[in-house]
Design a protein around this motif. Structure first.
Motif, PDB file in Angstrom:
ATOM      1  N   PHE A 199      10.717  19.239 -12.138  1.00 27.32           N
ATOM      2  CA  PHE A 199      10.141  18.635 -10.820  1.00 27.32           C
ATOM      3  C   PHE A 199      10.427  19.493  -9.737  1.00 27.32           C
ATOM      4  O   PHE A 199      11.393  20.137  -8.991  1.00 27.32           O
ATOM      5  CB  PHE A 199      10.404  17.181 -11.069  1.00 27.32           C
ATOM      6  CG  PHE A 199       9.848  16.920 -12.362  1.00 27.32           C
ATOM      7  CD1 PHE A 199       9.257  16.874 -12.786  1.00 27.32           C
ATOM      8  CD2 PHE A 199      10.576  15.175 -11.970  1.00 27.32           C
ATOM      9  CE1 PHE A 199       8.081  16.121 -13.752  1.00 27.32           C
ATOM     10  CE2 PHE A 199       9.696  14.715 -13.881  1.00 27.32           C
ATOM     11  CZ  PHE A 199       9.046  14.815 -14.417  1.00 27.32           C
ATOM     12  N   THR A 200       8.899  20.088  -9.153  1.00 29.26           N
ATOM     13  CA  THR A 200       9.385  20.230  -7.817  1.00 29.26           C
ATOM     14  C   THR A 200       7.724  19.575  -7.462  1.00 29.26           C
ATOM     15  O   THR A 200       6.934  19.651  -7.671  1.00 29.26           O
ATOM     16  CB  THR A 200       9.002  21.528  -8.187  1.00 29.26           C
ATOM     17  OG1 THR A 200       8.823  22.910  -6.570  1.00 29.26           O
ATOM     18  CG2 THR A 200       8.001  22.541  -8.235  1.00 29.26           C
ATOM     19  N   ALA A 201       8.027  20.338  -5.872  1.00 27.79           N
ATOM     20  CA  ALA A 201       6.885  19.509  -4.790  1.00 27.79           C
ATOM     21  C   ALA A 201       5.818  20.946  -4.704  1.00 27.79           C
ATOM     22  O   ALA A 201       4.550  20.697  -3.155  1.00 27.79           O
ATOM     23  CB  ALA A 201       6.962  18.609  -3.643  1.00 27.79           C
ATOM     24  N   GLY A 202       6.451  22.398  -5.773  1.00 30.53           N
ATOM     25  CA  GLY A 202       5.507  23.220  -5.827  1.00 30.53           C
ATOM     26  C   GLY A 202       5.408  24.226  -4.695  1.00 30.53           C
ATOM     27  O   GLY A 202       6.718  24.326  -4.700  1.00 30.53           O
ATOM     28  N   ARG A 243       0.884  -0.589  -0.039  1.00 32.96           N
ATOM     29  CA  ARG A 243       0.100  -0.231   0.061  1.00 32.96           C
ATOM     30  C   ARG A 243       1.181   1.016  -0.249  1.00 32.96           C
ATOM     31  O   ARG A 243       0.626   2.034  -0.500  1.00 32.96           O
ATOM     32  CB  ARG A 243      -0.859  -0.297   0.900  1.00 32.96           C
ATOM     33  CG  ARG A 243      -1.940   0.659   1.380  1.00 32.96           C
ATOM     34  CD  ARG A 243      -3.053   0.778   2.344  1.00 32.96           C
ATOM     35  NE  ARG A 243      -3.857  -0.280   2.282  1.00 32.96           N
ATOM     36  CZ  ARG A 243      -4.848  -0.869   1.471  1.00 32.96           C
ATOM     37  NH1 ARG A 243      -5.037   0.313   0.402  1.00 32.96           N
ATOM     38  NH2 ARG A 243      -4.906  -1.618   1.898  1.00 32.96           N
ATOM     39  N   ALA A 244       1.570   0.645   0.914  1.00 31.08           N
ATOM     40  CA  ALA A 244       3.445   2.595   0.946  1.00 31.08           C
ATOM     41  C   ALA A 244       3.176   2.579  -0.738  1.00 31.08           C
ATOM     42  O   ALA A 244       3.557   3.566  -0.614  1.00 31.08           O
ATOM     43  CB  ALA A 244       4.394   1.971   2.003  1.00 31.08           C
ATOM     44  N   PHE A 245       3.706   1.756  -1.277  1.00 29.81           N
ATOM     45  CA  PHE A 245       4.430   1.237  -2.683  1.00 29.81           C
ATOM     46  C   PHE A 245       3.269   2.381  -3.401  1.00 29.81           C
ATOM     47  O   PHE A 245       4.060   3.426  -4.870  1.00 29.81           O
ATOM     48  CB  PHE A 245       4.650   0.075  -3.311  1.00 29.81           C
ATOM     49  CG  PHE A 245       4.660   0.042  -4.606  1.00 29.81           C
ATOM     50  CD1 PHE A 245       6.584   0.765  -5.076  1.00 29.81           C
ATOM     51  CD2 PHE A 245       4.468   0.155  -6.069  1.00 29.81           C
ATOM     52  CE1 PHE A 245       7.698   0.753  -6.124  1.00 29.81           C
ATOM     53  CE2 PHE A 245       4.977   0.101  -6.604  1.00 29.81           C
ATOM     54  CZ  PHE A 245       6.506   0.262  -7.037  1.00 29.81           C
ATOM     55  N   ALA A 246       1.991   1.979  -3.318  1.00 26.91           N
ATOM     56  CA  ALA A 246       0.484   1.930  -4.856  1.00 26.91           C
ATOM     57  C   ALA A 246       1.035   3.584  -3.780  1.00 26.91           C
ATOM     58  O   ALA A 246       0.325   4.620  -4.972  1.00 26.91           O
ATOM     59  CB  ALA A 246      -0.535   1.295  -3.916  1.00 26.91           C
ATOM     60  N   ALA A 280       2.815  11.411  -5.993  1.00 26.08           N
ATOM     61  CA  ALA A 280       3.892  11.437  -6.581  1.00 26.08           C
ATOM     62  C   ALA A 280       3.409  12.187  -8.036  1.00 26.08           C
ATOM     63  O   ALA A 280       3.241  13.193  -8.382  1.00 26.08           O
ATOM     64  CB  ALA A 280       5.054  11.001  -7.022  1.00 26.08           C
ATOM     65  N   LYS A 281       2.420  11.809  -8.585  1.00 28.61           N
ATOM     66  CA  LYS A 281       1.241  12.182  -9.546  1.00 28.61           C
ATOM     67  C   LYS A 281       0.399  13.297  -9.180  1.00 28.61           C
ATOM     68  O   LYS A 281       0.161  14.114  -9.600  1.00 28.61           O
ATOM     69  CB  LYS A 281       0.042  11.308 -10.371  1.00 28.61           C
ATOM     70  CG  LYS A 281       1.304   9.702 -10.725  1.00 28.61           C
ATOM     71  CD  LYS A 281       1.630  10.450 -12.407  1.00 28.61           C
ATOM     72  CE  LYS A 281       0.653  10.967 -13.031  1.00 28.61           C
ATOM     73  NZ  LYS A 281       1.302  11.369 -14.214  1.00 28.61           N
ATOM     74  N   LYS A 282       0.240  13.083  -7.865  1.00 30.17           N
ATOM     75  CA  LYS A 282      -0.315  14.381  -7.708  1.00 30.17           C
ATOM     76  C   LYS A 282       0.175  15.823  -6.637  1.00 30.17           C
ATOM     77  O   LYS A 282      -0.596  16.666  -7.600  1.00 30.17           O
ATOM     78  CB  LYS A 282      -1.318  13.466  -5.859  1.00 30.17           C
ATOM     79  CG  LYS A 282      -2.610  14.856  -6.130  1.00 30.17           C
ATOM     80  CD  LYS A 282      -3.357  14.065  -4.450  1.00 30.17           C
ATOM     81  CE  LYS A 282      -4.766  15.449  -4.000  1.00 30.17           C
ATOM     82  NZ  LYS A 282      -4.662  14.734  -2.730  1.00 30.17           N
ATOM     83  N   ASN A 283       1.131  15.259  -6.754  1.00 33.35           N
ATOM     84  CA  ASN A 283       1.713  16.719  -5.645  1.00 33.35           C
ATOM     85  C   ASN A 283       2.603  17.354  -6.265  1.00 33.35           C
ATOM     86  O   ASN A 283       3.354  18.388  -6.067  1.00 33.35           O
ATOM     87  CB  ASN A 283       2.307  15.950  -4.383  1.00 33.35           C
ATOM     88  CG  ASN A 283       0.715  16.343  -3.238  1.00 33.35           C
ATOM     89  OD1 ASN A 283      -0.018  16.922  -3.710  1.00 33.35           O
ATOM     90  ND2 ASN A 283       0.973  14.707  -2.728  1.00 33.35           N
TER      91      ASN A 283
END
Length: 202
Positions: A64-67, A42-45, A51-54
């Protein structure tokens, strides 16, 4: 005829879609995931979905950045007057491994490739020109791969940048022709960066 349950076949097919992963490797990965405790799986998923969301693109360099700004653009220790142009965020990671380059980056997210129907409008070129036109840039380093598409992209950008009067250089060929930055060792990248040269525009 399927040898395994449909969910396992489906998982194997998804792994096989990853670059560089063949059928046997995809099957090994699928079996590995099945062997994990449920919380690890579950942690892998969740890591994939998170990553796709944030993960977004830096508004300045398109890395790439996290915002907000990426760590390199946000750092006051980096030389803002030098921009290293790369095709892909993986190339930023490759350049950073050498610990030689102290400027900033611009990520094109591709290279000009007529065979793959990728033209200049498909790349992050306008934002690069906006950065240069704003002033304060003294050098642009073309660090696209030394293959046909990378060379064509570097020359195209050099022509666009010529009216701005900035110095446009190209990484020296410490990197083999046809090679890719992400596979180059640290010493090769360092030599290539130190031996960069002016691009000759006809």
């Amino acid at each position: 005829m399927e040898f395994f349950p449909a969910p396992l076949e489906k998982l194997t097919e998804q792994f096989a879609r990853l670059p560089g992963i063949g059928g046997k490797s995809a099957q090994r990965l699928a079996f590995y995931i099945l062997s994990l405790p449920e919380h690890d799986a579950r942690a892998f998923a969740d890591a994939i979905l998170d990553a796709k969301k944030n993960i977004t693109l830096c508004p300045v360099c398109r890395n790439f950045t996290a915002g907000g700004l990426c760590p390199i653009c946000a750092s006051d220790k980096r030389d803002a007057s030098v921009i290293c142009v790369v095709a892909d965020p993986r190339d930023v990671a490759a350049m950073e491994r050498g610990h030689e380059y102290q400027g900033r980056y611009h990520v094109l997210h591709g290279v000009i490739s007529p065979m793959n129907h990728v033209g200049p409008d498909d790349l992050d070129i306008k934002s690069l020109l906006s950065r240069v036109s704003a002033g304060g840039i003294r050098e642009i380093i073309m660090a696209t791969n030394p293959d046909t598409e990378g060379e064509a992209t570097a020359l195209y950008l050099a022509r666009l940048l010529k009216p701005f009067g900035v110095r446009v250089t190209r990484l020296a060929y410490g990197i083999p022709v046809g090679g890719h930055l992400e596979f180059a060792d640290d010493a090769t990248l360092t030599r290539a960066l130190q031996g960069r040269r002016e691009l000759d525009i006809i």
